[in-house]
Design a protein around this motif. Structure first.
Motif, short mmCIF file in Angstrom:
data_model
loop_
_atom_site.label_atom_id
_atom_site.label_comp_id
_atom_site.label_asym_id
_atom_site.label_seq_id
_atom_site.Cartn_x
_atom_site.Cartn_y
_atom_site.Cartn_z
N LYS A 13 0.87 -1.16 0.00
CA LYS A 13 0.00 0.00 0.00
C LYS A 13 0.91 1.21 0.00
O LYS A 13 1.79 1.34 0.85
CB LYS A 13 -0.91 0.01 1.24
CG LYS A 13 -1.82 1.22 1.31
CD LYS A 13 -2.80 1.24 0.17
CE LYS A 13 -3.64 2.50 0.18
NZ LYS A 13 -4.32 2.67 -1.09
N ASP A 33 -9.42 5.21 -2.22
CA ASP A 33 -9.95 3.90 -1.83
C ASP A 33 -11.42 4.00 -1.43
O ASP A 33 -12.24 3.16 -1.82
CB ASP A 33 -9.14 3.31 -0.67
CG ASP A 33 -7.72 2.92 -1.08
OD1 ASP A 33 -7.44 2.83 -2.29
OD2 ASP A 33 -6.90 2.72 -0.17
N ASP A 36 -13.51 4.51 -4.62
CA ASP A 36 -13.54 3.35 -5.51
C ASP A 36 -14.19 2.13 -4.87
O ASP A 36 -14.55 1.18 -5.56
CB ASP A 36 -12.13 3.01 -5.99
CG ASP A 36 -11.61 4.01 -7.02
OD1 ASP A 36 -12.42 4.85 -7.51
OD2 ASP A 36 -10.41 3.97 -7.33
N PHE A 38 -12.71 -0.01 -2.76
CA PHE A 38 -11.74 -1.06 -2.47
C PHE A 38 -10.40 -0.41 -2.16
O PHE A 38 -10.18 0.76 -2.45
CB PHE A 38 -11.60 -2.05 -3.63
CG PHE A 38 -11.21 -1.43 -4.95
CD1 PHE A 38 -9.88 -1.18 -5.26
CD2 PHE A 38 -12.18 -1.11 -5.88
CE1 PHE A 38 -9.53 -0.62 -6.48
CE2 PHE A 38 -11.83 -0.55 -7.11
CZ PHE A 38 -10.51 -0.30 -7.40
N HIS A 40 -6.56 -0.08 -2.94
CA HIS A 40 -5.61 -0.27 -4.03
C HIS A 40 -4.29 -0.79 -3.48
O HIS A 40 -3.74 -0.23 -2.53
CB HIS A 40 -5.33 1.07 -4.73
CG HIS A 40 -6.51 1.62 -5.46
ND1 HIS A 40 -6.68 1.44 -6.81
CD2 HIS A 40 -7.57 2.33 -5.04
CE1 HIS A 40 -7.80 2.03 -7.19
NE2 HIS A 40 -8.37 2.58 -6.12
N SER A 42 -0.35 -2.78 -4.74
CA SER A 42 0.58 -3.03 -5.84
C SER A 42 1.53 -4.14 -5.46
O SER A 42 1.88 -4.30 -4.28
CB SER A 42 1.42 -1.78 -6.14
OG SER A 42 0.61 -0.70 -6.57
N TRP A 80 -7.96 -9.72 -8.30
CA TRP A 80 -6.93 -9.25 -9.23
C TRP A 80 -7.66 -8.70 -10.44
O TRP A 80 -8.33 -9.44 -11.15
CB TRP A 80 -5.99 -10.39 -9.59
CG TRP A 80 -5.17 -10.80 -8.40
CD1 TRP A 80 -5.50 -11.73 -7.46
CD2 TRP A 80 -3.93 -10.24 -8.00
NE1 TRP A 80 -4.52 -11.80 -6.50
CE2 TRP A 80 -3.54 -10.90 -6.81
CE3 TRP A 80 -3.09 -9.26 -8.54
CZ2 TRP A 80 -2.35 -10.61 -6.15
CZ3 TRP A 80 -1.91 -8.98 -7.88
CH2 TRP A 80 -1.55 -9.64 -6.71
N GLU A 81 -7.52 -7.39 -10.65
CA GLU A 81 -8.29 -6.72 -11.70
C GLU A 81 -7.38 -5.87 -12.58
O GLU A 81 -6.40 -5.28 -12.10
CB GLU A 81 -9.38 -5.85 -11.07
CG GLU A 81 -10.35 -6.68 -10.25
CD GLU A 81 -11.38 -5.85 -9.50
OE1 GLU A 81 -12.56 -6.22 -9.57
OE2 GLU A 81 -11.01 -4.85 -8.85
N ALA A 83 -6.10 -2.74 -14.64
CA ALA A 83 -6.12 -1.29 -14.45
C ALA A 83 -5.56 -0.65 -15.71
O ALA A 83 -4.36 -0.43 -15.83
CB ALA A 83 -5.32 -0.89 -13.22
N HIS A 91 -6.78 -5.74 -5.52
CA HIS A 91 -7.74 -4.83 -4.90
C HIS A 91 -8.39 -5.57 -3.75
O HIS A 91 -8.89 -6.67 -3.92
CB HIS A 91 -8.81 -4.38 -5.91
CG HIS A 91 -8.25 -3.58 -7.04
ND1 HIS A 91 -8.85 -3.55 -8.28
CD2 HIS A 91 -7.16 -2.77 -7.14
CE1 HIS A 91 -8.16 -2.76 -9.08
NE2 HIS A 91 -7.13 -2.28 -8.41
N TYR A 93 -11.41 -5.84 -1.35
CA TYR A 93 -12.80 -5.45 -1.19
C TYR A 93 -13.31 -5.90 0.18
O TYR A 93 -13.10 -7.04 0.58
CB TYR A 93 -13.67 -6.12 -2.26
CG TYR A 93 -13.54 -5.53 -3.63
CD1 TYR A 93 -14.44 -4.56 -4.06
CD2 TYR A 93 -12.54 -5.93 -4.50
CE1 TYR A 93 -14.34 -4.01 -5.34
CE2 TYR A 93 -12.43 -5.40 -5.78
CZ TYR A 93 -13.34 -4.44 -6.18
OH TYR A 93 -13.23 -3.90 -7.44
#
Length: 108
Positions: A13, A33, A36, A38, A40, A42, A80-81, A83, A91, A93
């Protein structure tokens, strides 16, 4: 899109300022966050691109190093989405994290 294979051990994060000390049990959501719906995150290889794209004006950043398995075993759901053209990102949720989930806080 599907999750990376193999899955990373850690996700990060990125924070534009120092996290509270000591870390609370639940870190507050960033505006992004919250908007959106959720959290975020990386992977290590995505951190430089994410920093360059969203935090280019920052003089320092903080990375919270979080074991992915800890999040997957928690109350939320890691998805896993895609971007844009930047790849597939983790992400979180419906979950939260804080002192118990963060393995390390790194100033960069």
């Amino acid at each position: 899109m599907s999750a990376p294979n193999p899955l990373p051990t850690y996700v990060y994060k990125i924070l534009p300022s120092a996290p509270p000390k000591p870390l609370p049990d639940v870190l507050p959501l960033s505006d992004l966050d919250a908007n959106d719906g959720f959290i975020h995150l990386s992977t290590a290889s995505q951190v430089p691109g994410t920093c360059g794209r969203f935090f280019a004006d920052a003089t320092e950043l903080w990375l919270l190093k979080i074991r992915l398995q800890t999040l997957e075993n928690g109350t939320g759901e890691v998805r896993w989405e895609a971007a844009g053209n930047s790849g597939v990102f983790a992400h979180l949720y419906g979950g939260k994290f804080g002192a118990e989930e963060v393995d390390e806080s790194l100033k960069v």
